[in-house]
Design a protein around this motif. Structure first.
Motif, PDB file in Angstrom:
ATOM      1  N   SER A 156       0.813  -1.217   0.000  1.00 50.00           N
ATOM      2  CA  SER A 156       0.000   0.000   0.000  1.00 50.00           C
ATOM      3  C   SER A 156       0.845   1.264   0.000  1.00 50.00           C
ATOM      4  CB  SER A 156      -0.942   0.008   1.204  1.00 50.00           C
ATOM      5  OG  SER A 156      -0.207   0.081   2.414  1.00 50.00           O
ATOM      6  N   SER A 157       2.154   1.110  -0.215  1.00 52.57           N
ATOM      7  CA  SER A 157       3.106   2.224  -0.343  1.00 52.57           C
ATOM      8  C   SER A 157       3.480   2.861   0.988  1.00 52.57           C
ATOM      9  CB  SER A 157       2.580   3.307  -1.299  1.00 52.57           C
ATOM     10  OG  SER A 157       2.355   2.771  -2.572  1.00 52.57           O
ATOM     11  N   THR A 213       5.615   6.463  -1.332  1.00 53.36           N
ATOM     12  CA  THR A 213       5.612   7.816  -0.757  1.00 53.36           C
ATOM     13  C   THR A 213       6.992   8.288  -0.307  1.00 53.36           C
ATOM     14  OG1 THR A 213       5.066   6.931   1.437  1.00 53.36           O
ATOM     15  CG2 THR A 213       3.230   7.579   0.023  1.00 53.36           C
ATOM     16  N   ALA A 238      -2.614  12.957   1.210  1.00 52.77           N
ATOM     17  CA  ALA A 238      -3.742  13.074   0.283  1.00 52.77           C
ATOM     18  C   ALA A 238      -4.723  14.178   0.681  1.00 52.77           C
ATOM     19  CB  ALA A 238      -4.478  11.745   0.186  1.00 52.77           C
ATOM     20  N   THR A 298       4.056   8.695  -7.526  1.00 56.07           N
ATOM     21  CA  THR A 298       3.662   7.729  -8.558  1.00 56.07           C
ATOM     22  C   THR A 298       4.852   6.926  -9.049  1.00 56.07           C
ATOM     23  OG1 THR A 298       3.972   9.255 -10.444  1.00 56.07           O
ATOM     24  CG2 THR A 298       1.831   9.304  -9.308  1.00 56.07           C
ATOM     25  N   VAL A 314      -4.891  14.719  -7.159  1.00 59.45           N
ATOM     26  CA  VAL A 314      -5.305  13.324  -6.985  1.00 59.45           C
ATOM     27  C   VAL A 314      -4.449  12.426  -7.873  1.00 59.45           C
ATOM     28  CG1 VAL A 314      -7.202  11.683  -7.196  1.00 59.45           C
ATOM     29  CG2 VAL A 314      -7.652  14.023  -6.430  1.00 59.45           C
ATOM     30  N   VAL A 315      -3.743  11.486  -7.251  1.00 57.01           N
ATOM     31  CA  VAL A 315      -2.893  10.548  -7.980  1.00 57.01           C
ATOM     32  C   VAL A 315      -3.042   9.160  -7.375  1.00 57.01           C
ATOM     33  CG1 VAL A 315      -1.184  12.296  -8.656  1.00 57.01           C
ATOM     34  CG2 VAL A 315      -0.891  11.036  -6.509  1.00 57.01           C
ATOM     35  N   GLN A 316      -2.545   8.151  -8.090  1.00 56.76           N
ATOM     36  CA  GLN A 316      -2.504   6.791  -7.558  1.00 56.76           C
ATOM     37  C   GLN A 316      -1.095   6.545  -7.026  1.00 56.76           C
ATOM     38  OE1 GLN A 316      -5.122   4.569  -7.326  1.00 56.76           O
ATOM     39  NE2 GLN A 316      -3.687   3.393  -6.079  1.00 56.76           N
ATOM     40  N   PRO A 317      -0.898   6.494  -5.701  1.00 54.36           N
ATOM     41  CA  PRO A 317       0.465   6.397  -5.171  1.00 54.36           C
ATOM     42  C   PRO A 317       1.080   5.016  -5.370  1.00 54.36           C
ATOM     43  CG  PRO A 317      -1.114   6.296  -3.383  1.00 54.36           C
ATOM     44  CD  PRO A 317      -1.904   6.584  -4.624  1.00 54.36           C
ATOM     45  N   LEU A 318       2.382   5.030  -5.643  1.00 58.74           N
ATOM     46  CA  LEU A 318       3.163   3.802  -5.714  1.00 58.74           C
ATOM     47  C   LEU A 318       4.126   3.715  -4.541  1.00 58.74           C
ATOM     48  CD1 LEU A 318       4.255   1.270  -7.240  1.00 58.74           C
ATOM     49  CD2 LEU A 318       5.848   2.826  -8.409  1.00 58.74           C
TER      50      LEU A 318
END
Length: 302
Positions: free
Chosen positions: A103-104, A249, A225, A286, A243-247
């Motif tokens: 979940s990063s 942090t 976020a 990301t 708003v992004v989809q994190p890979l």
């Protein structure tokens, strides 16, 4: 030409393992991948400044090992002035042992190495760099006496002084606050500084108000976020996060600090610098890794 931004801080080699989840105490997990990546909050922020449009010099230490050579070369490759990066004989370079889950989220152990030997005299030796700068950035991965000296010297020179209080385990010395133009903690750091839980915008406003009462001119609490809160003499303002989809942090906070400082050094307004730092940090999450995830100015152009 003088560097517009000076970063006084740490250089670490990040040893990054990926696993589905973080191990529990006493547990051995099978990992999925491993990478060796240049990092350290100071070096990350210097790289961010360089990639995001401002000239930068680094003051810090590495050990006399292969990691130290790689860390210094990584900065030179970014056109960062490294005259203030010293090699400490008989000492390892700083290391960060990092585990990143699916979940990063990450867990990090830091070994100071050469970073622990950065003294006020190390900064004083490069006072001409401080004199020629517009913005000076510090963190807390080097001895606090060195941070204290740098903050005070930056204030005496009339520079814009930024402190990213990371890692943070408790309140700062009371006499530091008046030297700080921008105090930039995340939620957990703001909680450590104030002793108050910081979980959302409302609690961040309480913490920011408390930190300003202690003497910091401006406080920026980064909320992941949930965006970021800027508290200053003109009041408080919330900046929503892209708003992004994190890979991953890792280094998101460092990217924000570096982007914010670079924008200020370029002459942008406080509000423009906030938005620019947020856009840079959003892009960084990301991507995997610390320094490899930090974007370039051209990637953020409209």
């Amino acid at each position: 030409m003088s560097a517009k931004v000076i970063v006084v801080g740490s250089l670490n080699m990040d040893l990054v393992a990926r696993a589905q989840r973080l191990p529990r105490a006493g547990e051995t997990l099978a990992g999925e991948s491993f990478a060796t990546v240049p990092g350290g909050k100071g070096a990350n922020q210097a790289v961010a400044v360089a990639r995001l449009g401002a000239s930068v010099a680094m003051i810090g230490n590495v050990g006399d090992d292969a990691y130290g050579q790689q860390l210094r070369q990584a900065l030179l490759d970014e056109q960062i002035d490294c005259q203030g990066v010293a090699v400490c004989p008989g000492v390892s370079s700083g290391l960060a042992l990092i585990v990143v889950d699916a979940s990063s989220q990450n867990a990090i152990v830091i070994i100071p190495g050469g970073n622990g030997l950065l003294r006020p005299a190390s900064v004083q030796a490069f006072d001409t760099l401080l004199q020629g700068a517009e913005v000076i950035i510090c963190q807390l991965e080097v001895p606090h006496e060195t941070v204290a000296y740098t903050l005070a010297r930056g204030r005496a020179l009339g520079k814009t002084v930024i402190l990213n209080p990371a890692p943070c385990t408790g309140p700062l010395p009371a006499d530091w606050y008046s030297a700080i133009d921008y105090l930039i903690p995340n939620e957990s750091e703001a909680q450590a500084l104030t002793g108050q839980p910081v979980t959302d915008l409302t609690s961040a406003e309480v913490a920011a108000s408390q930190l300003r009462q202690l003497g910091a001119n401006n406080v920026i609490i980064t909320l992941g976020a949930q965006g970021a809160l800027l508290a200053g003499p003109q009041g408080m303002r919330h900046f929503a996060a892209p708003v992004v989809q994190p890979l991953d942090t890792t280094a998101a906070g460092d990217t924000f600090v570096g982007g914010f400082a670079a924008a200020l050094a370029r002459g942008e307004s406080q509000e423009q610098a906030m938005a620019f730092g947020q856009r840079a940090a959003a892009l960084s999450v990301t991507r995997a890794g610390a320094q490899p995830s930090i974007p370039y100015l051209a990637e953020l152009q409209p």
